[in-house]
Write a protein that holds these residues in place. Structure first.
Motif, PDB file in Angstrom:
ATOM      1  N   ARG A 110      36.555 -16.384  14.551  1.00  0.00           N
ATOM      2  CA  ARG A 110      37.270 -15.714  13.559  1.00  0.00           C
ATOM      3  C   ARG A 110      38.449 -15.607  13.747  1.00  0.00           C
ATOM      4  N   ASP A 111      38.875 -15.374  15.081  1.00  0.00           N
ATOM      5  CA  ASP A 111      40.294 -15.029  15.087  1.00  0.00           C
ATOM      6  C   ASP A 111      41.316 -15.984  15.586  1.00  0.00           C
ATOM      7  N   ALA A 112      40.166 -17.094  16.759  1.00  0.00           N
ATOM      8  CA  ALA A 112      41.146 -18.199  16.304  1.00  0.00           C
ATOM      9  C   ALA A 112      41.155 -19.068  15.564  1.00  0.00           C
ATOM     10  N   ALA A 113      40.420 -19.015  14.373  1.00  0.00           N
ATOM     11  CA  ALA A 113      39.621 -20.509  13.666  1.00  0.00           C
ATOM     12  C   ALA A 113      39.681 -19.386  12.283  1.00  0.00           C
ATOM     13  N   PRO A 114      40.550 -18.928  11.857  1.00  0.00           N
ATOM     14  CA  PRO A 114      39.835 -17.942  10.471  1.00  0.00           C
ATOM     15  C   PRO A 114      39.342 -18.878   9.630  1.00  0.00           C
ATOM     16  N   GLY A 115      38.150 -18.716   8.575  1.00  0.00           N
ATOM     17  CA  GLY A 115      37.374 -19.734   7.590  1.00  0.00           C
ATOM     18  C   GLY A 115      36.686 -20.902   8.107  1.00  0.00           C
ATOM     19  N   THR A 116      36.300 -19.991   9.558  1.00  0.00           N
ATOM     20  CA  THR A 116      34.982 -20.724  10.595  1.00  0.00           C
ATOM     21  C   THR A 116      34.281 -20.361  10.357  1.00  0.00           C
ATOM     22  N   SER A 117      32.859 -20.729   9.550  1.00  0.00           N
ATOM     23  CA  SER A 117      31.544 -20.354   9.189  1.00  0.00           C
ATOM     24  C   SER A 117      30.587 -20.656  10.311  1.00  0.00           C
ATOM     25  N   PHE A 118      28.752 -19.704  10.743  1.00  0.00           N
ATOM     26  CA  PHE A 118      28.455 -19.988  11.304  1.00  0.00           C
ATOM     27  C   PHE A 118      27.087 -20.390  11.043  1.00  0.00           C
ATOM     28  N   ALA A 119      26.449 -20.816  11.264  1.00  0.00           N
ATOM     29  CA  ALA A 119      24.892 -21.046  11.444  1.00  0.00           C
ATOM     30  C   ALA A 119      24.205 -20.414  12.640  1.00  0.00           C
ATOM     31  N   VAL A 120      22.663 -20.005  12.475  1.00  0.00           N
ATOM     32  CA  VAL A 120      22.023 -19.545  13.976  1.00  0.00           C
ATOM     33  C   VAL A 120      20.587 -20.595  13.753  1.00  0.00           C
ATOM     34  N   GLU A 121      20.816 -21.479  14.904  1.00  0.00           N
ATOM     35  CA  GLU A 121      19.221 -22.001  15.261  1.00  0.00           C
ATOM     36  C   GLU A 121      18.326 -21.334  16.403  1.00  0.00           C
ATOM     37  N   THR A 122      17.165 -20.843  15.821  1.00  0.00           N
ATOM     38  CA  THR A 122      16.455 -20.270  16.535  1.00  0.00           C
ATOM     39  C   THR A 122      15.207 -20.573  17.224  1.00  0.00           C
ATOM     40  N   ALA A 123      14.376 -20.258  18.095  1.00  0.00           N
ATOM     41  CA  ALA A 123      13.302 -20.883  18.193  1.00  0.00           C
ATOM     42  C   ALA A 123      12.150 -20.645  16.973  1.00  0.00           C
ATOM     43  N   THR A 124      12.210 -20.010  16.360  1.00  0.00           N
ATOM     44  CA  THR A 124      11.621 -20.033  14.697  1.00  0.00           C
ATOM     45  C   THR A 124      12.259 -20.682  13.142  1.00  0.00           C
ATOM     46  N   GLY A 125      13.218 -21.246  13.266  1.00  0.00           N
ATOM     47  CA  GLY A 125      13.982 -22.074  12.470  1.00  0.00           C
ATOM     48  C   GLY A 125      15.431 -21.946  12.087  1.00  0.00           C
ATOM     49  N   ILE A 126      15.918 -21.945  11.000  1.00  0.00           N
ATOM     50  CA  ILE A 126      17.704 -22.197  10.934  1.00  0.00           C
ATOM     51  C   ILE A 126      18.045 -21.584  10.156  1.00  0.00           C
ATOM     52  N   HIS A 127      19.582 -20.323  10.094  1.00  0.00           N
ATOM     53  CA  HIS A 127      19.651 -19.490   9.288  1.00  0.00           C
ATOM     54  C   HIS A 127      21.106 -19.560   8.846  1.00  0.00           C
ATOM     55  N   TYR A 128      21.858 -19.607   7.987  1.00  0.00           N
ATOM     56  CA  TYR A 128      23.608 -19.572   8.332  1.00  0.00           C
ATOM     57  C   TYR A 128      23.877 -18.615   7.275  1.00  0.00           C
ATOM     58  N   GLU A 129      24.971 -18.887   6.976  1.00  0.00           N
ATOM     59  CA  GLU A 129      26.273 -17.453   6.555  1.00  0.00           C
ATOM     60  C   GLU A 129      26.422 -18.070   5.140  1.00  0.00           C
ATOM     61  N   PRO A 130      26.981 -17.419   4.323  1.00  0.00           N
ATOM     62  CA  PRO A 130      26.650 -17.844   2.934  1.00  0.00           C
ATOM     63  C   PRO A 130      27.868 -18.778   2.880  1.00  0.00           C
ATOM     64  N   GLY A 131      28.844 -18.941   3.164  1.00  0.00           N
ATOM     65  CA  GLY A 131      29.989 -19.607   3.238  1.00  0.00           C
ATOM     66  C   GLY A 131      29.474 -21.332   4.320  1.00  0.00           C
ATOM     67  N   TYR A 132      28.358 -21.446   4.281  1.00  0.00           N
ATOM     68  CA  TYR A 132      28.293 -22.762   5.527  1.00  0.00           C
ATOM     69  C   TYR A 132      27.153 -23.276   4.847  1.00  0.00           C
ATOM     70  N   PRO A 133      27.455 -24.764   4.977  1.00  0.00           N
ATOM     71  CA  PRO A 133      26.950 -25.621   4.140  1.00  0.00           C
ATOM     72  C   PRO A 133      25.461 -25.004   4.309  1.00  0.00           C
ATOM     73  N   PRO A 134      25.004 -25.154   3.333  1.00  0.00           N
ATOM     74  CA  PRO A 134      23.429 -25.308   3.332  1.00  0.00           C
ATOM     75  C   PRO A 134      22.827 -26.174   3.260  1.00  0.00           C
ATOM     76  N   PHE A 135      21.322 -26.200   4.586  1.00  0.00           N
ATOM     77  CA  PHE A 135      20.408 -27.457   4.677  1.00  0.00           C
ATOM     78  C   PHE A 135      19.601 -27.485   4.163  1.00  0.00           C
ATOM     79  N   HIS A 136      19.482 -28.444   3.128  1.00  0.00           N
ATOM     80  CA  HIS A 136      18.698 -28.530   2.101  1.00  0.00           C
ATOM     81  C   HIS A 136      17.037 -28.977   3.142  1.00  0.00           C
ATOM     82  N   LEU A 137      16.677 -29.419   4.122  1.00  0.00           N
ATOM     83  CA  LEU A 137      15.765 -29.753   4.733  1.00  0.00           C
ATOM     84  C   LEU A 137      15.214 -28.134   5.008  1.00  0.00           C
ATOM     85  N   ASP A 138      15.317 -27.435   5.221  1.00  0.00           N
ATOM     86  CA  ASP A 138      15.596 -25.913   5.700  1.00  0.00           C
ATOM     87  C   ASP A 138      15.247 -24.788   4.380  1.00  0.00           C
TER      88      ASP A 138
END
Length: 288
Positions: A110-138
């Protein structure tokens, strides 16, 4: 390194074939050609193990699950998980990204590249920030800021994080990768497999290569007996580690530089071309 038109270098003994999926084994429409299906089956019949080694999560392995023979294992999430495709993608081994480390990476990016959005892939599935492109498969994913997605009340109480995804809408893919590695390479392994500015962050030292090396060691297979295929930066370490490696005709320049050989593009069945040559050479030696 040889080009796609030069004679392909083949090792005298091949015991394991390690292949990436997207842009490598799979055609652009995500299918596996009949030629490739036949080559994979012939390799396994000849006693050569085939490992699919991919950035995909286990739940997206249906594209090749019908073509896994013998052991049934695949390496997913860029080395963070070993899964049993015969058991519906059951996780057998996890090499997680520590959640506190992931939070540190988030802050640095976030400090180096303002505007970065994140998603978290866990052992049980994917979750993401509001600004991250949505995962239609999940469709069941949680949408929240990274700090909430990575929060756990007690260490180890939440599902293991397989990888952190970072996306930027303006930076070039390679520019974003270079910037991120400069900012946080001391914390985690950072790579990319997408043609877009999407980065994949794993635990420090976790890669396709390091997990493949562990799987090979368990089988008594040396690096000289491994042939690997790939097309994107997340394949570089694996191609460098393998005794013989092939960049696809459609590969990223860094992959071409890392591989010992080059085959034709994924849409032209480049993996099958090499497997057929390996099997032909084996047959010729036995017939000599």
């Amino acid at each position: 390194m040889t080009s796609a038109t030069d004679p392909l270098p083949l090792p005298p003994t091949v015991r394991l074939i390690a292949t990436d999926l997207d842009g490598t084994l799979l055609r652009d429409d995500k299918s596996v050609s009949e030629r490739t299906i036949a080559a994979l089956a012939a390799a396994e019949e000849a006693g050569i193990e085939v490992f699919f080694v991919t950035g995909r999560p286990a739940r997206w392995m249906d594209v090749v699950s019908d073509h896994v023979h013998g052991h049934g294992l695949a390496i997913c999430a860029n080395g963070a998980a070993v899964v049993d495709l015969h058991a519906g993608g059951k996780l057998l081994e996890v090499r997680p990204l520590d959640r506190r480390t992931a939070l540190d990476v988030v802050q640095r990016l976030r400090d180096a590249a303002p505007g970065t959005s994140f998603a978290v892939e866990t052992a049980t599935g994917i979750h993401y920030e509001p600004g991250y492109p949505p995962f239609h498969l999940d469709p069941g994913a949680t949408v929240a800021i990274a700090e909430k997605l990575l929060y756990e009340e007690e260490p180890g109480s939440a599902a293991p994080v397989l990888k952190l995804l970072a996306q930027h809408g303006e930076l070039t893919p390679d520019g974003f990768l270079t910037l991120a590695r400069t900012a946080a390479a001391d914390l985690a392994t950072i790579t990319r497999s997408s043609p877009t500015s999407l980065l994949e962050v794993s635990g420090l030292g976790v890669s396709k290569a390091s997990t493949l090396a562990l799987c090979c060691a368990e089988r008594g297979i040396s690096t000289d007996e491994v042939v690997a295929f790939g097309d994107m930066p997340n394949d570089v370490e694996m191609l460098t580690w393998a005794g013989t490696s092939f960049a696809m005709g459609n590969a990223h320049p860094d992959v071409i530089a890392a591989a010992s050989g080059r085959t034709v593009a994924n849409n032209d069945d480049g993996v099958a071309v090499v497997i057929e040559r390996i099997l032909a050479a084996r047959g010729a030696r036995r017939g000599a």
